[in-house]
Structures are given as structure tokens and as C-alpha cells.
Scaffold this motif. Structure first.
Motif, PDB file in Angstrom:
ATOM      1  N   ASN A  11       0.835  -1.195   0.000  1.00  0.00           N
ATOM      2  CA  ASN A  11       0.000   0.000   0.000  1.00  0.00           C
ATOM      3  C   ASN A  11       0.871   1.246   0.000  1.00  0.00           C
ATOM      4  OD1 ASN A  11       0.673   0.749   2.752  1.00  0.00           O
ATOM      5  ND2 ASN A  11      -0.651  -0.933   3.415  1.00  0.00           N
ATOM      6  N   ILE A  12       0.217   2.386  -0.004  1.00  0.00           N
ATOM      7  CA  ILE A  12       0.939   3.648  -0.165  1.00  0.00           C
ATOM      8  C   ILE A  12       1.905   3.920   0.997  1.00  0.00           C
ATOM      9  CG2 ILE A  12      -0.796   5.130   0.966  1.00  0.00           C
ATOM     10  CD1 ILE A  12      -0.345   7.139  -1.330  1.00  0.00           C
ATOM     11  N   PHE A  13       1.575   3.420   2.206  1.00  0.00           N
ATOM     12  CA  PHE A  13       2.462   3.607   3.347  1.00  0.00           C
ATOM     13  C   PHE A  13       3.746   2.796   3.183  1.00  0.00           C
ATOM     14  CE2 PHE A  13      -1.796   4.400   5.197  1.00  0.00           C
ATOM     15  CZ  PHE A  13      -1.587   5.702   5.632  1.00  0.00           C
ATOM     16  N   GLY A  20      11.493   6.517   1.904  1.00  0.00           N
ATOM     17  CA  GLY A  20      11.930   7.486   2.909  1.00  0.00           C
ATOM     18  C   GLY A  20      11.259   8.833   2.759  1.00  0.00           C
ATOM     19  N   VAL A  21       9.986   8.811   2.331  1.00  0.00           N
ATOM     20  CA  VAL A  21       9.235  10.059   2.172  1.00  0.00           C
ATOM     21  C   VAL A  21       7.886   9.915   2.856  1.00  0.00           C
ATOM     22  CG1 VAL A  21      10.369  10.607  -0.026  1.00  0.00           C
ATOM     23  CG2 VAL A  21       8.228   9.284  -0.023  1.00  0.00           C
ATOM     24  N   SER A  22       7.091  10.980   2.831  1.00  0.00           N
ATOM     25  CA  SER A  22       5.738  10.920   3.398  1.00  0.00           C
ATOM     26  C   SER A  22       4.778  10.309   2.391  1.00  0.00           C
ATOM     27  CB  SER A  22       5.248  12.321   3.776  1.00  0.00           C
ATOM     28  OG  SER A  22       5.034  13.088   2.609  1.00  0.00           O
ATOM     29  N   HIS A  23       3.635   9.816   2.910  1.00  0.00           N
ATOM     30  CA  HIS A  23       2.650   9.255   1.978  1.00  0.00           C
ATOM     31  C   HIS A  23       2.056  10.337   1.083  1.00  0.00           C
ATOM     32  CE1 HIS A  23       0.051  10.478   5.366  1.00  0.00           C
ATOM     33  NE2 HIS A  23      -0.852  10.681   4.429  1.00  0.00           N
ATOM     34  N   GLU A 111       0.025   9.116  15.122  1.00  0.00           N
ATOM     35  CA  GLU A 111       0.770   7.915  14.764  1.00  0.00           C
ATOM     36  C   GLU A 111      -0.042   6.652  15.031  1.00  0.00           C
ATOM     37  OE1 GLU A 111       3.444   5.960  12.828  1.00  0.00           O
ATOM     38  OE2 GLU A 111       3.532   8.153  13.062  1.00  0.00           O
ATOM     39  N   THR A 112      -0.740   6.619  16.162  1.00  0.00           N
ATOM     40  CA  THR A 112      -1.587   5.460  16.474  1.00  0.00           C
ATOM     41  C   THR A 112      -2.710   5.330  15.450  1.00  0.00           C
ATOM     42  OG1 THR A 112      -1.124   5.673  18.838  1.00  0.00           O
ATOM     43  CG2 THR A 112      -3.061   4.402  18.227  1.00  0.00           C
ATOM     44  N   ALA A 113      -3.300   6.458  15.073  1.00  0.00           N
ATOM     45  CA  ALA A 113      -4.374   6.428  14.081  1.00  0.00           C
ATOM     46  C   ALA A 113      -3.863   5.955  12.724  1.00  0.00           C
ATOM     47  CB  ALA A 113      -5.007   7.812  13.950  1.00  0.00           C
ATOM     48  N   LYS A 114      -2.655   6.391  12.357  1.00  0.00           N
ATOM     49  CA  LYS A 114      -2.084   5.965  11.081  1.00  0.00           C
ATOM     50  C   LYS A 114      -1.826   4.468  11.077  1.00  0.00           C
ATOM     51  CE  LYS A 114       1.008   8.575   9.112  1.00  0.00           C
ATOM     52  NZ  LYS A 114       2.303   9.230   8.750  1.00  0.00           N
ATOM     53  N   ARG A 115      -1.336   3.924  12.187  1.00  0.00           N
ATOM     54  CA  ARG A 115      -1.112   2.473  12.266  1.00  0.00           C
ATOM     55  C   ARG A 115      -2.439   1.718  12.161  1.00  0.00           C
ATOM     56  NH1 ARG A 115       2.787   3.873  16.306  1.00  0.00           N
ATOM     57  NH2 ARG A 115       1.297   3.359  17.966  1.00  0.00           N
ATOM     58  N   ALA A 116      -3.504   2.304  12.710  1.00  0.00           N
ATOM     59  CA  ALA A 116      -4.816   1.667  12.607  1.00  0.00           C
ATOM     60  C   ALA A 116      -5.279   1.611  11.153  1.00  0.00           C
ATOM     61  CB  ALA A 116      -5.830   2.428  13.462  1.00  0.00           C
ATOM     62  N   VAL A 117      -5.045   2.685  10.396  1.00  0.00           N
ATOM     63  CA  VAL A 117      -5.389   2.695   8.975  1.00  0.00           C
ATOM     64  C   VAL A 117      -4.612   1.603   8.238  1.00  0.00           C
ATOM     65  CG1 VAL A 117      -5.293   4.034   6.835  1.00  0.00           C
ATOM     66  CG2 VAL A 117      -6.011   5.139   8.951  1.00  0.00           C
ATOM     67  N   ALA A 143      -4.953  14.568   5.356  1.00  0.00           N
ATOM     68  CA  ALA A 143      -3.891  14.432   4.359  1.00  0.00           C
ATOM     69  C   ALA A 143      -3.768  13.025   3.788  1.00  0.00           C
ATOM     70  CB  ALA A 143      -2.557  14.846   4.992  1.00  0.00           C
ATOM     71  N   LEU A 144      -4.575  12.080   4.268  1.00  0.00           N
ATOM     72  CA  LEU A 144      -4.435  10.688   3.831  1.00  0.00           C
ATOM     73  C   LEU A 144      -4.872  10.506   2.381  1.00  0.00           C
ATOM     74  CD1 LEU A 144      -5.749   8.602   6.874  1.00  0.00           C
ATOM     75  CD2 LEU A 144      -3.388   8.811   6.083  1.00  0.00           C
ATOM     76  N   ASP A 145      -4.117   9.681   1.664  1.00  0.00           N
ATOM     77  CA  ASP A 145      -4.496   9.233   0.325  1.00  0.00           C
ATOM     78  C   ASP A 145      -4.199   7.743   0.309  1.00  0.00           C
ATOM     79  OD1 ASP A 145      -4.890   8.654  -2.298  1.00  0.00           O
ATOM     80  OD2 ASP A 145      -3.585  10.222  -3.102  1.00  0.00           O
ATOM     81  N   ILE A 146      -5.218   6.917   0.543  1.00  0.00           N
ATOM     82  CA  ILE A 146      -4.965   5.504   0.854  1.00  0.00           C
ATOM     83  C   ILE A 146      -5.447   4.542  -0.230  1.00  0.00           C
ATOM     84  CG2 ILE A 146      -4.927   5.855   3.337  1.00  0.00           C
ATOM     85  CD1 ILE A 146      -7.839   4.942   3.461  1.00  0.00           C
ATOM     86  N   GLY A 147      -5.965   5.061  -1.334  1.00  0.00           N
ATOM     87  CA  GLY A 147      -6.331   4.179  -2.425  1.00  0.00           C
ATOM     88  C   GLY A 147      -7.709   3.547  -2.320  1.00  0.00           C
TER      89      GLY A 147
END
Length: 339
Positions: A11-13, A20-23, A111-117, A143-147
């Protein structure tokens, strides 16, 4: 020999970590947007190639197919509002013949929310729904773009097409307006946590209604939504006979009423109180609590409707108009009389 498990689709993450960049940067490269350095773009493209990541919906469908499963992210809190939203969303999803995988985060941090995604994406859900009540988490989610489609239940002055909400701001103004129309000129506010998006909107509504009536807004004490915090703050709150208090939720209002009783102040004879939520117990308190009701059932249905529009029509451009609240006048407020 034991059969190896098939590797999950990247996935995008995963791409962001490898490059080594942001999503967000990965998303800019995928969509051909400017302001990405050539070396960074090359690194992202190399990571996508190495992970065999494809952002195209057709390729994603070939890999994952539809699972008729929606990922739901909630906080670990047992607050009445978030738990009610989750319950009604589950009902709406079940009615639409979708199953729901829930990830409950014990902490309210980005960070916890991102790990949940990420955890939900690994389960190949068709869409993600997040119930957000923290300002920092909300900014991360924006800012999320998760497909896959993302629907966010959150209160904020700045909304977007993927957002659903109940109008905390106008609900707060209605509560303050009610107290002012009863003759109260000193209207205090006991607010929820400072980072809570609901609390922020209710404080904003309280301030704006007071300003519109040229009434003074004093300091705002912040509780943690519990009756205990309402009781502790109520023990020292600068409230005297003739005052009124708009409380950020019903649980804190219960604690405040108990503290005032211990101080020899009667509700509503000495102090009028308005809560927020309309918890099931509110109508059976002594006195019954005037409060602002939120329509969590309609919110759950609206969340599912947005998911279905995104999945079946391929668009997220549906309305983001907040649902209205309803002021329920009971016996914890009364008209101020001047002897």
C-alpha cells in the motif's frame, strides 16, 4: 512442506517507508503533481516498482477484489457519542450487507491512528471510516491518500466532501440562546478536553452566541467528559445564585449538579444548567436535564451512504452539510426572576 502464505499487496504507506518520504509525497508522484524533486520522484518510482505497487483502480481490483468489508476506526474511549456513532454505523452497514472490521485505538494521537489505517488496509477493506474527536488526528486524516474511499466523522469549522458531522457549533449556540432568553446574563461554560474537535466547536458556538448578545465570556475550565471531572470542577466553579452553565456533555453536567447540591445551590432555582448529547439517563435525573440531542442514528446512516456513493458511483462529491441538533427543554433550566 508448509505452504507459504501469499504476500499481501503493498500500500501507499509501504512505498513511503521504502522511499523514505511521506505518503503525501507518494500521492503527488502518483498523480503527477508538481513540486517534487526529480531525485525524490525517482526514489518513489523505484520503491513502487520494487514493491509492485499499482495505484490504478483496475490493477487494485485484480489483486484484492471487493471484500464487502469496511474498516472502522474508533478511539478506545467509552464516551457516549463515539460509541453511539459506531453502533449506528454498524447497523447501517449490516443493512447494506457489508461487514465491519473495527480497530479501536487506545490513544488519541496521529501515529496510532495511522497504524490503525495501515492495519485495516492489510485486511483489504473496501473503504475506511474514521470517527475522529482529536484535532491533531483530524489534521493527519485530512492528508491521507490511501487508495480506497475514506469517510470521516468529525466536527470542524473546515469541512470537506468526505466528512460527516453533527452541527456542534449551532447546537452550542442554541443552548446559550435558551439560557439568555430565560434572562441569564452570566452564562458559564464547562468544556470537554482542549484537543477534542467536538469541544472546540461547542466552545466556539458558546463564544459567538455570547458575543452576538454582547455578553461577557469568562475563562473556560476543561473536563474530560466524565461525571467525576464535572464534580471536581463544580466544587470550585465561580458560580453563584442567578448564574447559568452550559456544560459540554451530559455526563459532566451530572457531576456538576452533584457538586452544586453539596454547595447548597439548587438546580434550577439558583443555577440553570444545559447539557449536550441527551444520554438515556438525562430525562430521569433530578431535575430532568435540559440538553442538546444529537441524532447518532442519522449520522451512522449518512456515513454508510457516503461509503456506498464512493464505492458504487466512484465519487466523493456528496454533500457535507452537518446534521442539525435539537434542544430539549426540561426542568434543569428556568426563567431568571429578579426580586
Amino acid at each position: 512442506m508448509a505452504q507459504e502464505k501469499p504476500a499481501r499487496a503493498a500500500n501507499i504507506f509501504d512505498v513511503a517507508r521504502l522511499a523514505g518520504v511521506s505518503h503525501q509525497t507518494v500521492s503527488r508522484v502518483i498523480n503527477g503533481l508538481p513540486n517534487v524533486r526529480p531525485a525524490t520522484k525517482e526514489r518513489v518510482e523505484q520503491a513502487m516498482k520494487q514493491l509492485r505497487y499499482s495505484p490504478s483502480p483496475a490493477a487494485r481490483a485484480l489483486v484484492t477484489r471487493r471484500t464487502r468489508t469496511i474498516g472502522l476506526i474508533t478511539s478506545g474511549s467509552v464516551d457516549y457519542g463515539p460509541s453511539s456513532i459506531a453502533m449506528h454505523f454498524n447497523r447501517a452497514a449490516r443493512d447494506a450487507r457489508y461487514s465491519v472490521d473495527t480497530v479501536s485505538t487506545g490513544e488519541r494521537d496521529p501515529e496510532t491512528a495511522k497504524r490503525a489505517v495501515e492495519a485495516l488496509l492489510r485486511q483489504r477493506v473496501d473503504a475506511v471510516v474514521a470517527v475522529v474527536n482529536d484535532a491533531e488526528v483530524l489534521e493527519m486524516v485530512r492528508a491521507l491518500d490511501i487508495g480506497v474511499p475514506l469517510v470521516v466523522a468529525a466536527s470542524a469549522a473546515r469541512r470537506g466532501p468526505q466528512f460527516v458531522s453533527i452541527d456542534q457549533y449551532r447546537g452550542a449556540r442554541a443552548a446559550v440562546r435558551h439560557l439568555a432568553e430565560l434572562g441569564h446574563s452570566r452564562i458559564l461554560h464547562l468544556a470537554g478536553p482542549e484537543q477534542s474537535t467536538d469541544a472546540i466547536e461547542r466552545v466556539r458556538g458558546w463564544r459567538d452566541e455570547l458575543a452576538a448578545r454582547r455578553l461577557e465570556a469568562g475563562e473556560v475550565p476543561h473536563g474530560d467528559w466524565t461525571a467525576e471531572s464535572g464534580f471536581v470542577i463544580g466544587a470550585d466553579l465561580d458560580v453563584t445564585s442567578g448564574s447559568s452553565v452550559f456544560v459540554g456533555n451530559d455526563q459532566m453536567a451530572i457531576g456538576l449538579m452533584s457538586a452544586l447540591r453539596r454547595r447548597g445551590l439548587l438546580v434550577p432555582d439558583d443555577v440553570s444548567i444545559v447539557g449536550f448529547d441527551d444520554i438515556p439517563e438525562a430525562a430521569y435525573l433530578d431535575p430532568p436535564l435540559t440538553t442538546v440531542r444529537q441524532d447518532f442514528a442519522s449520522l451512522g446512516q449518512m456515513m454508510m451512504q457516503k461509503v456506498l456513493v464512493a464505492l458504487e458511483e466512484g465519487t466523493d462529491q456528496s454533500s457535507d452539510t452537518p446534521l442539525p441538533t435539537t434542544l430539549l427543554v426540561r426542568e434543569s433550566t428556568r426563567e431568571l426572576t429578579h426580586d
